[in-house]
Design a protein around this motif. Structure first.
Motif, PDB file in Angstrom:
ATOM      1  N   CYS A  29       0.856  -1.186   0.000  1.00 16.08           N
ATOM      2  CA  CYS A  29       0.000   0.000   0.000  1.00 16.08           C
ATOM      3  C   CYS A  29       0.889   1.231   0.000  1.00 16.08           C
ATOM      4  N   CYS A  33      -3.728   3.090   6.230  1.00 19.96           N
ATOM      5  CA  CYS A  33      -4.890   3.843   6.713  1.00 19.96           C
ATOM      6  C   CYS A  33      -5.075   3.548   8.206  1.00 19.96           C
ATOM      7  N   TYR A  35      -7.429   2.887  10.212  1.00 19.65           N
ATOM      8  CA  TYR A  35      -8.340   1.866  10.735  1.00 19.65           C
ATOM      9  C   TYR A  35      -7.915   0.458  10.320  1.00 19.65           C
ATOM     10  N   CYS A  36      -6.876   0.365   9.484  1.00 20.50           N
ATOM     11  CA  CYS A  36      -6.629  -0.891   8.773  1.00 20.50           C
ATOM     12  C   CYS A  36      -5.786  -1.870   9.586  1.00 20.50           C
ATOM     13  N   ARG A 151      -8.051   8.045   3.225  1.00 21.02           N
ATOM     14  CA  ARG A 151      -8.101   7.566   1.839  1.00 21.02           C
ATOM     15  C   ARG A 151      -7.681   8.704   0.920  1.00 21.02           C
TER      16      ARG A 151
HETATM   17  S1  SF4 Z   1      -7.426   0.088   4.081  1.00 20.62           S
HETATM   18 FE1  SF4 Z   1      -5.718   1.388   3.421  1.00 20.62          FE
HETATM   19  S2  SF4 Z   1      -3.912   0.458   4.320  1.00 20.62           S
HETATM   20 FE2  SF4 Z   1      -5.541  -1.055   4.468  1.00 20.62          FE
HETATM   21  S3  SF4 Z   1      -5.297  -2.344   2.673  1.00 20.62           S
HETATM   22 FE3  SF4 Z   1      -6.767  -0.734   2.120  1.00 20.62          FE
HETATM   23  S4  SF4 Z   1      -5.537   0.937   1.241  1.00 20.62           S
HETATM   24 FE4  SF4 Z   1      -4.121  -0.462   2.317  1.00 20.62          FE
END
Ligand code: SF4
Length: 393
Positions: A29, A33, A35-36, A151
């Motif tokens: 990525c 992010c 929350y991820c 995002r």
């Molecule tokens: S939410 Fe964000 S960090 Fe998680 S996989 Fe998707 S793009 Fe990547």
């Protein structure tokens, strides 16, 4: 396998047990992010060549061989962000995957995509390799919520993007999130109206989950973010059922809505207890009752492959009863629920024998309904779907 012809109520579901399916985890990525909690590396594109070499080695360790390629019915590239790599890296990945796992005629090839990655060149490339289903991580259609979620796209970019994707891909799905801090029921209903206006074949809706060890959870503890209350989340989920149902979508799985014929065939394999191969860090495979999950760390997975060690972090041989109980849990996610005859043919167990302890109470509380032929979640039960399903384990 016994019961193939009668396992499910829909032709696409029925096919799930004879489907050859492969999942590949692409853990790259641009940014992580807040929350991820998925397995990924951000800002480590330098690892891509090692990843590709390791993936090829992992295919071979599992007995796959490009000189005798294995045709597949469903192929799914998930992440991370499979569309994040450069055009030449993405081409190399698609070539590698095609060499080992060419698509059988009529196969479904899904790729998870980040909206801003989809340049004309990447769209053309994905199409050239037979990708026919894109799952777009849109998440929200209001800019302040997108900023909060970290995002990189803006709401106004989604409509024009969909117009570019529509002529190229047979199916485009959009992921939308509810329960985001600051999101009102009115915002959510507006997003649902916007999605209905896009007239896509498939929509996935998820409540924001607050996973430990994420930046969001830290901000929650510090009081910088507020969690949506459960009542509001419930109303949002009910609104999704109402708006998408009224627009003709089949609510075929707890989190997924599709126009008839556009259900995700790859995921139906999971939910119907089928077998699937999986590769890459954190990927989980299931073969004839054995479940294996690869180590979660990207660097851990890379170094294990490179040094010839096993990348499997967890493995479990499921005994027939555990397998049957898991199937109940999975099939309750589906709109048709557990179909008694098909269940006993597939597992050798009578549903009522396994479910006797929980069934009466869940029926009495209105979370399940029994049609005689099948047992399935009620509308109210879908609100607590994971908890209800877990009762049967
Ligand atoms: S939410 Fe964000 S960090 Fe998680 S996989 Fe998707 S793009 Fe990547």
């Amino acid at each position: 396998m016994a019961g193939i012809s009668s396992i499910c109520s829909n032709p696409d579901d029925r096919a799930a047990l004879t489907t050859r399916s492969v999942y590949i985890h692409v853990p790259f990525c641009r940014h992580k992010c807040g929350y991820c909690d998925f397995t990924l590396v951000a800002g480590r594109d330098d690892l891509f060549d090692r990843y590709l070499a390791a993936l090829s080695q992992e295919f071979q360790v599992h007995g796959f061989d490009p000189s005798r390629p294995t045709e597949v019915d469903t192929l799914f590239l998930g992440g991370g962000t499979p569309t994040h790599p450069t055009v030449s890296q993405l081409r190399a990945l698609l070539e590698l995957v095609r060499d080992y796992f060419p698509l059988r005629s009529g196969a479904e090839f899904s790729v998870e995509a980040n909206p801003l990655d989809l340049t004309d060149e990447k769209i053309e490339l994905l199409s050239e390799f037979g990708v026919n289903r894109l799952s777009l991580g849109v998440q929200a259609l209001r800019d302040d919520l997108l900023t909060l979620l970290e995002r990189d796209h803006r709401a106004v970019q989604i409509g024009p993007l969909l117009e570019r994707l529509r002529p190229v891909f047979a199916s485009v799905s959009i992921d939308l999130m509810f329960g985001i801090p600051g999101q009102t029921l009115g915002d959510w209903e507006q997003s649902l109206r916007d999605v209905v206006a896009y007239d896509l074949p498939h929509v996935s809706t998820y409540g924001l989950t607050w996973e430990p060890n994420t930046a969001f959870s830290t901000r929650l503890k510090r009081g910088e973010l507020n969690r949506a209350d459960e009542g509001l989340e419930g109303e949002m989920y009910l609104a999704a059922m109402e708006y998408l149902g009224a627009a003709g979508y089949r609510h075929y799985e707890i989190s997924n809505f599709a126009r008839p014929g556009f259900e995700c065939r790859h995921h139906l394999v999971y939910w119907n207890g089928g077998d699937y191969e999986a590769f890459g860090p954190s990927a989980a495979r299931h073969r004839a009752g054995r479940r294996e999950t690869n180590v979660r760390s990207v660097l851990g997975w890379l170094s294990a492959v490179e040094s010839g060690r096993s990348v499997v972090g967890d493995a479990e041989d499921l005994d027939p009863e555990t397998r049957a109980r898991e199937l109940i849990m999975l099939q309750l996610r589906l709109d048709h629920g557990v179909i008694r005859d098909a269940f006993s043919q597939q597992t050798g167990f009578a549903f009522n024998d396994l479910a006797a302890g929980q069934l009466a109470e869940l029926l009495a509380s209105g979370l399940l309904e029994d049609t005689g032929e099948a047992v399935r979640l009620t509308r109210q039960g879908k609100l607590l779907g994971d908890r209800v399903a877990a009762e049967f384990l």
